[in-house]
Motif scaffolding. Structure first.
Motif, PDB file in Angstrom:
ATOM      1  N   ASP A  50       0.845  -1.204   0.000  1.00 43.17           N
ATOM      2  CA  ASP A  50       0.000   0.000   0.000  1.00 43.17           C
ATOM      3  C   ASP A  50       0.878   1.252   0.000  1.00 43.17           C
ATOM      4  O   ASP A  50       0.649   2.212  -0.741  1.00 43.17           O
ATOM      5  N   GLU A  51       1.892   1.199   0.853  1.00 41.60           N
ATOM      6  CA  GLU A  51       2.776   2.354   1.010  1.00 41.60           C
ATOM      7  C   GLU A  51       3.497   2.623  -0.313  1.00 41.60           C
ATOM      8  O   GLU A  51       3.567   3.762  -0.780  1.00 41.60           O
ATOM      9  N   GLN A  52       4.005   1.537  -0.911  1.00 37.11           N
ATOM     10  CA  GLN A  52       4.727   1.654  -2.165  1.00 37.11           C
ATOM     11  C   GLN A  52       3.808   2.185  -3.264  1.00 37.11           C
ATOM     12  O   GLN A  52       4.184   3.052  -4.052  1.00 37.11           O
ATOM     13  N   PHE A  53       2.575   1.678  -3.281  1.00 39.06           N
ATOM     14  CA  PHE A  53       1.598   2.139  -4.270  1.00 39.06           C
ATOM     15  C   PHE A  53       1.377   3.640  -4.119  1.00 39.06           C
ATOM     16  O   PHE A  53       1.359   4.393  -5.106  1.00 39.06           O
ATOM     17  N   ALA A  54       1.198   4.075  -2.860  1.00 44.50           N
ATOM     18  CA  ALA A  54       0.907   5.487  -2.620  1.00 44.50           C
ATOM     19  C   ALA A  54       2.071   6.375  -3.048  1.00 44.50           C
ATOM     20  O   ALA A  54       1.871   7.449  -3.612  1.00 44.50           O
ATOM     21  N   ILE A  55       3.296   5.884  -2.812  1.00 40.91           N
ATOM     22  CA  ILE A  55       4.460   6.682  -3.222  1.00 40.91           C
ATOM     23  C   ILE A  55       4.523   6.753  -4.754  1.00 40.91           C
ATOM     24  O   ILE A  55       4.632   7.828  -5.335  1.00 40.91           O
ATOM     25  N   GLU A  56       4.397   5.588  -5.394  1.00 44.36           N
ATOM     26  CA  GLU A  56       4.577   5.531  -6.857  1.00 44.36           C
ATOM     27  C   GLU A  56       3.438   6.164  -7.635  1.00 44.36           C
ATOM     28  O   GLU A  56       3.651   6.756  -8.681  1.00 44.36           O
ATOM     29  N   HIS A  57       2.209   5.979  -7.128  1.00 49.72           N
ATOM     30  CA  HIS A  57       1.056   6.401  -7.924  1.00 49.72           C
ATOM     31  C   HIS A  57       0.388   7.667  -7.419  1.00 49.72           C
ATOM     32  O   HIS A  57      -0.545   8.159  -8.045  1.00 49.72           O
ATOM     33  N   ILE A  58       0.820   8.172  -6.289  1.00 51.13           N
ATOM     34  CA  ILE A  58       0.210   9.412  -5.792  1.00 51.13           C
ATOM     35  C   ILE A  58       1.276  10.494  -5.586  1.00 51.13           C
ATOM     36  O   ILE A  58       1.253  11.536  -6.241  1.00 51.13           O
TER      37      ILE A  58
END
Ligand code: AMP
Ligand code: GLY
Length: 704
Positions: A240-248
């Motif tokens: 989730d954290e990685q997604f938020a960094i990469e996609h947000i």
């Protein structure tokens, strides 16, 4: 050694100053204007955070190496632009980049362009059009004031009436000074805050944390600046954290750079993990408050190179973070976020073992006073959220102030469901017992036997005694047990009472006898108890019954201890090898329950309400039984995380309400099992009285 100026005065700045204070690179720290807590680590600069030119001139004069801006207002006013024009290094976004926070509609446009998921929305300036839109959409409607409003410019309107009031406030009354709102769709899911250091296209994330925006427990009440926070978040995975960094965060940083307003500070993503993925609720252009107060204490690296390189466009270092958990609870002035008074004296904060970050305090004549809505934040760093929670909540009762309140449920989303206590519902359990008794009594009478009979003796007019007697008679009726009320006047002599008992002792149609206590002063209760025939003694107070209990061959067991044992047994609560602490040493509860627990191989400690250092003794308890008759004499500071808490006390306060000996609301989050008052032990006592009556009946009639 570097000299640093921090701008701001709340808990967030206290945490930033604290992190700088730990930095091996930093010598002198100044803070404009700071607060009494910050003043212990940094020299106060008596200059308002909005007085940009004075601050700039002061920084030049003092050869400040780096300025760090805490709050959003000076950023939105352009403090960073002014400082940089003068060749000063300053951590924070330019005025134009700060629009990511200061304008909700700008942020929405950025998100759209960057392809970042957020709630669908429409901007409005006209009250009627806005209202029409709300009416046309499903509720709740999320109405956001389009500017800075200290975290209070969002209304989640569940009804049209609430939406009208919010729109009226934001558009017609101009409460915050602008005339623009956005209305967006309501999203659902756990919220979290992801703060990142961002310099142009470089992003370094901090550990995610969770804030608690609403004023009161169970996320009720108005939105505030934040009432508590913690990290890590068990419901946010590394992915989730990685997604938020990469996609947000990354796409927004890139877009801002592309648009000519690169970021150079903290980008705070207020995110929600919805069932359709992680979406953005809002962006902030600064450290979050109160998230910073739980995140920065976990930073193990030197913060200075990070802040300096963000400020000056250098390469960002990587950071190392402690694996521990941090949890903080905000103490706020009563009335906050609405009107509140200032100037209340705070004592006991200095003995808090952990960190106290000052938010709105003032030091005057050697006293610490409240001076804001959010006053201070008590933070603990520990091996787990559960432990940090215990440390903070266990100590909060030591901080005294007549005008402070706090939420009792910070981190409730993280404390594992199994950590939520089982409420020992004595009312329900006693209902089931009574139904079973009813069946048994019916079987007996159907077989031609007479019904069991209980004689209840009431002397005088004590209202509480009358209530208890009525309850017992009603319970008899519900199970088919006959009851005989013997009501004597207050003036009845001991001799008369003893005669009545003797008559009932001889009466072969009476199976159980109880005398409601307390008795009028002129009657000696021991004489009365001794007069009841032991085989009819349903309360089991007679010395022969007491002796049998202690000799280990109990016939009749006193009702309250029996009820408690029944509850523990029916919940399969393990007693063997556990530590039980019994507070209260009466003959009818404390002593017999101690004996019964001992019989189950628990280690039993007996104490009373005046026991020296009671807290440290009760905190050993796996099972805590409290029977002292003193409202809220047991608080969270007395209770170990995961304890079984049994409250026997029933105290009627001047407000007419019933209270237990245990401060239920505050202790509940710590307990694994807990009895409420009313509705816990009380109903079980009555159920056991009926059990004892049936037992007397069977014994006297030789029925198995
Ligand atoms: P904000 O100031 O934008 O962070 O909003 C304050 C709080 O309002 C958030 O923390 C959420 O709890 C709630 N909120 C804001 N926007 C939404 C939304 N679109 N759906 C549900 N809740 C929201
Ligand atoms: N914790 C919310 C904020 O800093 O805006």
């Amino acid at each position: 050694m570097k000299s640093v100026l921090v701008i701001g005065s709340g808990g967030r700045c206290h945490a930033i100053v604290d992190a700088l204070h730990r930095s091996p690179s930093v010598g002198k720290i100044y803070c404009a204007q700071g607060n009494p807590g910050i003043a212990q680590l940094a020299e106060p600069v008596p200059c308002k955070e909005t007085d940009i030119e004075t601050l700039r001139d002061w920084a030049i004069e003092k050869h400040i190496d780096l300025t760090v801006v805490g709050p959003e207002v000076p950023l939105a006013m352009g403090i960073v632009d002014e400082f940089r024009k003068a060749g000063l290094a300053i951590f924070g976004h330019t005025k134009s980049a700060t629009r990511i926070e200061s304008s909700k509609s700008f942020a929405k446009v950025v998100m759209q362009k960057a392809g970042v998921l957020t709630a669908a929305y429409r901007p409005f300036t006209d009250y009627d059009e806005a209202l029409q839109y709300v009416v046309s959409r499903p509720l709740p409607a999320v109405i956001k004031y389009d500017g800075l409003a200290a975290g209070k410019g969002v209304v989640v309107a569940g009804t049209i009436e609430e939406a009208k009031a919010a729109l009226q406030d934001m558009l017609a009354n101009n409460t915050f000074g602008s005339d623009k709102v956005i209305i967006e769709d309501y999203l659902e899911g756990p919220e979290f805050s992801l703060m990142c250091f961002v310099s142009g296209r470089q992003v370094v994330a901090m550990p995610p944390a969770q804030d608690h925006k609403r004023a009161f427990d169970n996320d009720k009440g108005p939105n505030t600046g934040g009432m508590g926070a913690y990290t890590p978040l068990p419901f946010i995975t590394k992915e989730d954290e990685q997604f938020a960094i990469e996609h947000i965060i990354q796409p927004v940083a890139d877009l801002m750079a592309d648009e000519g307003c690169p970021l150079s500070g903290v980008l705070y993503g207020g995110l929600m993990k919805t069932k359709d993925g992680i979406k953005v609720i809002e962006f902030n252009a600064r450290f979050g408050d109160p998230e910073t107060e739980v995140v920065l204490p976990l930073l193990e690296s030197d913060i200075y190179p990070m802040l300096y390189n963000v400020a000056t466009g250098g390469e960002l270092p990587s950071l190392s973070w402690s694996k521990k958990a941090a949890l903080g609870v905000v103490l706020a002035s009563k009335g906050y976020p609405g009107h509140y008074d200032k100037g209340a004296v705070i004592t006991g904060a200095e003995s808090f073992e952990g960190i106290i970050y000052h938010m709105g305090t003032k030091q005057e004549n050697g006293q610490l006073l409240t001076a804001g809505g959010r006053v201070m934040m008590a933070v603990a760093v520990a091996d787990s959220i559960v432990e940090a929670h215990r440390q903070v909540y266990g100590q909060l009762p030591q901080i005294h102030c007549p005008n402070l309140f706090y939420r009792n449920d910070i981190a409730h989303q993280a404390l594992d469901r199994t950590q939520q206590p089982v409420i020992l519902d004595g009312k329900l359990m006693s209902q089931q017992i009574k139904e079973e008794l009813h069946r048994q009594v019916e079987q007996l009478t159907n077989a031609g036997n007479r019904a069991p009979a209980l004689a209840v003796i009431l002397v005088g007019e004590n209202p509480a005694s009358k209530t208890y007697v009525n309850g017992k008679i009603k319970a008899c009726a519900a199970t088919g047990i006959q009851s005989h009320l013997v009501a004597l006047p207050e003036s009845a002599t001991e001799q008369e009472l003893l005669q009545h008992i003797e008559t009932l002792n001889q009466d072969s149609t009476i199976d159980g006898i109880l005398v409601q206590l307390p008795l009028p002063k002129h009657i000696n209760p021991d004489n009365v108890i001794n007069a009841i025939a032991p085989e009819k003694d349903v309360d089991a107070f007679h010395p022969l019954n007491v002796a049998e209990l202690w000799n280990g061959k109990p016939g009749l067991v006193p009702c309250t201890p029996q009820g408690i044992m029944y509850m523990l047994k029916s919940e399969n609560i393990q007693l063997d090898g556990k530590v039980a602490v019994v507070v209260g040493r009466s003959n009818i509860v404390g002593k017999p329950i101690a004996k019964l627990l001992l019989d189950q191989n628990a280690t039993v400690i007996m104490a009373h309400s005046h026991t020296k250092d009671l807290e440290s003794i009760t905190r050993m308890a796996d099972i805590l039984v409290v029977a002292v008759g003193k409202k809220h004499c047991i608080g969270p500071q007395h209770v170990k995380q995961g304890a079984v808490v049994i409250d026997v006390g029933i105290n009627r306060d001047t407000d007419g309400k019933l209270y237990g000996d245990v401060d239920y609301e505050k202790v509940r989050p710590l307990a694994s099992y807990i009895t409420p008052v009313p509705g816990g032990v009380g109903p079980m006592t009555i159920a056991m009285l009926l059990e004892n009556t049936l037992q007397c009946y069977k014994q006297r009639n030789n029925i198995k």
